[in-house]
Scaffold this motif. Sequence first.
Motif, PDB file in Angstrom:
ATOM      1  N   ALA A  71      -8.258   5.317 -14.919  1.00  0.00           N
ATOM      2  CA  ALA A  71      -7.609   5.185 -13.620  1.00  0.00           C
ATOM      3  C   ALA A  71      -6.770   3.918 -13.664  1.00  0.00           C
ATOM      4  N   VAL A  72      -5.708   3.898 -12.885  1.00  0.00           N
ATOM      5  CA  VAL A  72      -4.822   2.730 -12.798  1.00  0.00           C
ATOM      6  C   VAL A  72      -4.902   2.171 -11.387  1.00  0.00           C
ATOM      7  N   ILE A  73      -5.113   0.878 -11.294  1.00  0.00           N
ATOM      8  CA  ILE A  73      -5.103   0.224  -9.995  1.00  0.00           C
ATOM      9  C   ILE A  73      -4.111  -0.931 -10.043  1.00  0.00           C
ATOM     10  N   VAL A  74      -3.186  -0.948  -9.090  1.00  0.00           N
ATOM     11  CA  VAL A  74      -2.158  -1.989  -9.024  1.00  0.00           C
ATOM     12  C   VAL A  74      -2.518  -2.944  -7.903  1.00  0.00           C
ATOM     13  N   VAL A  75      -2.612  -4.215  -8.234  1.00  0.00           N
ATOM     14  CA  VAL A  75      -2.982  -5.263  -7.281  1.00  0.00           C
ATOM     15  C   VAL A  75      -1.769  -6.159  -7.068  1.00  0.00           C
ATOM     16  N   ALA A  76      -1.426  -6.428  -5.812  1.00  0.00           N
ATOM     17  CA  ALA A  76      -0.280  -7.288  -5.515  1.00  0.00           C
ATOM     18  C   ALA A  76      -0.588  -8.173  -4.322  1.00  0.00           C
ATOM     19  N   ASP A  77       0.058  -9.324  -4.288  1.00  0.00           N
ATOM     20  CA  ASP A  77      -0.072 -10.233  -3.153  1.00  0.00           C
ATOM     21  C   ASP A  77       0.475  -9.566  -1.890  1.00  0.00           C
ATOM     22  N   ARG A  78      -0.088  -9.933  -0.759  1.00  0.00           N
ATOM     23  CA  ARG A  78       0.357  -9.329   0.501  1.00  0.00           C
ATOM     24  C   ARG A  78       1.832  -9.580   0.777  1.00  0.00           C
ATOM     25  N   SER A  79       2.348 -10.708   0.312  1.00  0.00           N
ATOM     26  CA  SER A  79       3.766 -11.002   0.536  1.00  0.00           C
ATOM     27  C   SER A  79       4.662 -10.000  -0.184  1.00  0.00           C
ATOM     28  N   ILE A  80       4.230  -9.523  -1.352  1.00  0.00           N
ATOM     29  CA  ILE A  80       4.998  -8.502  -2.079  1.00  0.00           C
ATOM     30  C   ILE A  80       4.954  -7.198  -1.302  1.00  0.00           C
ATOM     31  N   ASP A  81       3.760  -6.828  -0.828  1.00  0.00           N
ATOM     32  CA  ASP A  81       3.617  -5.605  -0.034  1.00  0.00           C
ATOM     33  C   ASP A  81       4.485  -5.656   1.220  1.00  0.00           C
ATOM     34  N   ALA A  82       4.539  -6.828   1.855  1.00  0.00           N
ATOM     35  CA  ALA A  82       5.295  -6.954   3.098  1.00  0.00           C
ATOM     36  C   ALA A  82       6.804  -6.909   2.856  1.00  0.00           C
ATOM     37  N   THR A  83       7.249  -7.534   1.771  1.00  0.00           N
ATOM     38  CA  THR A  83       8.683  -7.619   1.490  1.00  0.00           C
ATOM     39  C   THR A  83       9.213  -6.330   0.871  1.00  0.00           C
ATOM     40  N   TYR A  84       8.405  -5.721   0.011  1.00  0.00           N
ATOM     41  CA  TYR A  84       8.824  -4.503  -0.680  1.00  0.00           C
ATOM     42  C   TYR A  84       7.770  -3.414  -0.485  1.00  0.00           C
ATOM     43  N   PRO A  85       7.649  -2.881   0.721  1.00  0.00           N
ATOM     44  CA  PRO A  85       6.628  -1.864   0.987  1.00  0.00           C
ATOM     45  C   PRO A  85       6.839  -0.630   0.106  1.00  0.00           C
ATOM     46  N   GLY A  86       5.755  -0.143  -0.433  1.00  0.00           N
ATOM     47  CA  GLY A  86       5.839   1.044  -1.267  1.00  0.00           C
ATOM     48  C   GLY A  86       5.917   0.772  -2.747  1.00  0.00           C
ATOM     49  N   VAL A  87       6.215  -0.474  -3.148  1.00  0.00           N
ATOM     50  CA  VAL A  87       6.382  -0.749  -4.569  1.00  0.00           C
ATOM     51  C   VAL A  87       5.064  -0.620  -5.329  1.00  0.00           C
ATOM     52  N   VAL A  88       3.958  -0.985  -4.695  1.00  0.00           N
ATOM     53  CA  VAL A  88       2.647  -0.868  -5.351  1.00  0.00           C
ATOM     54  C   VAL A  88       2.323   0.593  -5.626  1.00  0.00           C
ATOM     55  N   GLN A  89       2.509   1.443  -4.629  1.00  0.00           N
ATOM     56  CA  GLN A  89       2.221   2.860  -4.815  1.00  0.00           C
ATOM     57  C   GLN A  89       3.157   3.473  -5.845  1.00  0.00           C
ATOM     58  N   LEU A  90       4.424   3.073  -5.822  1.00  0.00           N
ATOM     59  CA  LEU A  90       5.391   3.615  -6.780  1.00  0.00           C
ATOM     60  C   LEU A  90       5.014   3.251  -8.209  1.00  0.00           C
ATOM     61  N   LEU A  91       4.680   1.980  -8.444  1.00  0.00           N
ATOM     62  CA  LEU A  91       4.292   1.567  -9.791  1.00  0.00           C
ATOM     63  C   LEU A  91       2.988   2.237 -10.218  1.00  0.00           C
ATOM     64  N   SER A  92       2.069   2.379  -9.289  1.00  0.00           N
ATOM     65  CA  SER A  92       0.817   3.063  -9.594  1.00  0.00           C
ATOM     66  C   SER A  92       1.081   4.493 -10.055  1.00  0.00           C
ATOM     67  N   THR A  93       1.983   5.171  -9.355  1.00  0.00           N
ATOM     68  CA  THR A  93       2.313   6.556  -9.713  1.00  0.00           C
ATOM     69  C   THR A  93       2.988   6.635 -11.069  1.00  0.00           C
ATOM     70  N   LYS A  94       3.993   5.797 -11.279  1.00  0.00           N
ATOM     71  CA  LYS A  94       4.753   5.855 -12.523  1.00  0.00           C
ATOM     72  C   LYS A  94       3.891   5.497 -13.731  1.00  0.00           C
ATOM     73  N   ILE A  95       3.080   4.455 -13.613  1.00  0.00           N
ATOM     74  CA  ILE A  95       2.247   4.021 -14.734  1.00  0.00           C
ATOM     75  C   ILE A  95       1.172   5.057 -15.039  1.00  0.00           C
ATOM     76  N   THR A  96       0.552   5.608 -13.987  1.00  0.00           N
ATOM     77  CA  THR A  96      -0.474   6.634 -14.189  1.00  0.00           C
ATOM     78  C   THR A  96       0.110   7.863 -14.884  1.00  0.00           C
ATOM     79  N   GLU A  97       1.255   8.331 -14.409  1.00  0.00           N
ATOM     80  CA  GLU A  97       1.864   9.525 -14.994  1.00  0.00           C
ATOM     81  C   GLU A  97       2.272   9.297 -16.442  1.00  0.00           C
ATOM     82  N   ARG A  98       2.803   8.114 -16.732  1.00  0.00           N
ATOM     83  CA  ARG A  98       3.227   7.825 -18.112  1.00  0.00           C
ATOM     84  C   ARG A  98       2.028   7.775 -19.052  1.00  0.00           C
ATOM     85  N   LEU A  99       0.950   7.113 -18.624  1.00  0.00           N
ATOM     86  CA  LEU A  99      -0.241   7.022 -19.473  1.00  0.00           C
ATOM     87  C   LEU A  99      -0.907   8.388 -19.642  1.00  0.00           C
TER      88      LEU A  99
END
Length: 234
Positions: A71-99
Motif C-alpha cells: 500500500a502507498v501512503i502519502v504524508v504532507a504538511d497541512r500547508s501543502i494540502d491547503a495551498t495545493y488541495p488534491g495533490v496528495v491524493q493525485l500522487l497517491s494514485t499515480k504512485i500506486t498505479e505505477r508500482l
Amino acid sequence: MAQRITINDSPVTTRRTVRTAIAALMGLAILTGLPGCQIGALIGGMAESYKRESTHSIPAQYTGLTGKSFAVIVVADRSIDATYPGVVQLLSTKITERLHEFGAAKGFITSADMMAFIYNNPRWSVRPRIDLAKELGVDRLVVVELQEYRLHDPGNQYLWDGAAIGTIGVIESDSPTPENYVFEKLVTVKFPDKQGTGPLEYSQNLMMAALDKRFTDRATWLFYTHEEPYYPDY
C-alpha cells in the motif's frame, strides 16, 4: 517512465547499429589515412551523439515489492494540502498505479481505498507505521513524506520555480525491525528547467502536471529496472 528510443525497434538493436557504424568509420578513417587524433574525435562525437539520442537501463534500488502486497501512503504538511488541495491524493494514485504496473507485486490496496482508510482513521498519522501495515494487511507499506511542494520561490510570485521534495520509505511487516524503514531515499525534482519563465510560458496546471510526473517517476523508478536518458532533464 522514460521513453525508449524507437530507432531500429529497441535500445539493444540501436547499440548494435552504433557499434557497426563506429567500426565502419574506423575502417574508412584508416583507409583514408586520417591521424589517430582525428579518428578518436570522430568516434567520440558519434558516441556522444548516440548518448544524447538514446537511453540506458537503470536497475531498481529496492526490489522488495516482488511477490508481496503493498500500500502507498502519502504524508504532507497541512500547508501543502491547503495551498495545493488534491495533490496528495493525485500522487497517491499515480504512485500506486505505477508500482502496481511495474513493481511485480502480488497484490495492492488502491489509492481510493487508502484515502478512505485515512478518512475513517483520523489519528492514523500518530500511529506507528508498522501498525498501519498490519491493519491494512499488506507486506510492504510505501511511505511518501512530501516535505516541500511549491510552484514559486517564496520571494517571487511572478516567476515559476517549482519543486517537489519528499522521502520515500518502505516498512516491511516481516522485517526483524518492522518499526524502521528498510529502505529510504530522498527525491528532489524541479520544473521548469529554464529560469525566468512565468504564466505566459506555462500555466499553473501545466506546472503541477510536470512536477507530479517528475516526482512520480523518480519515486517509482526506485522500485523497478527502467530506461533513462543518458542526460536526463530531472
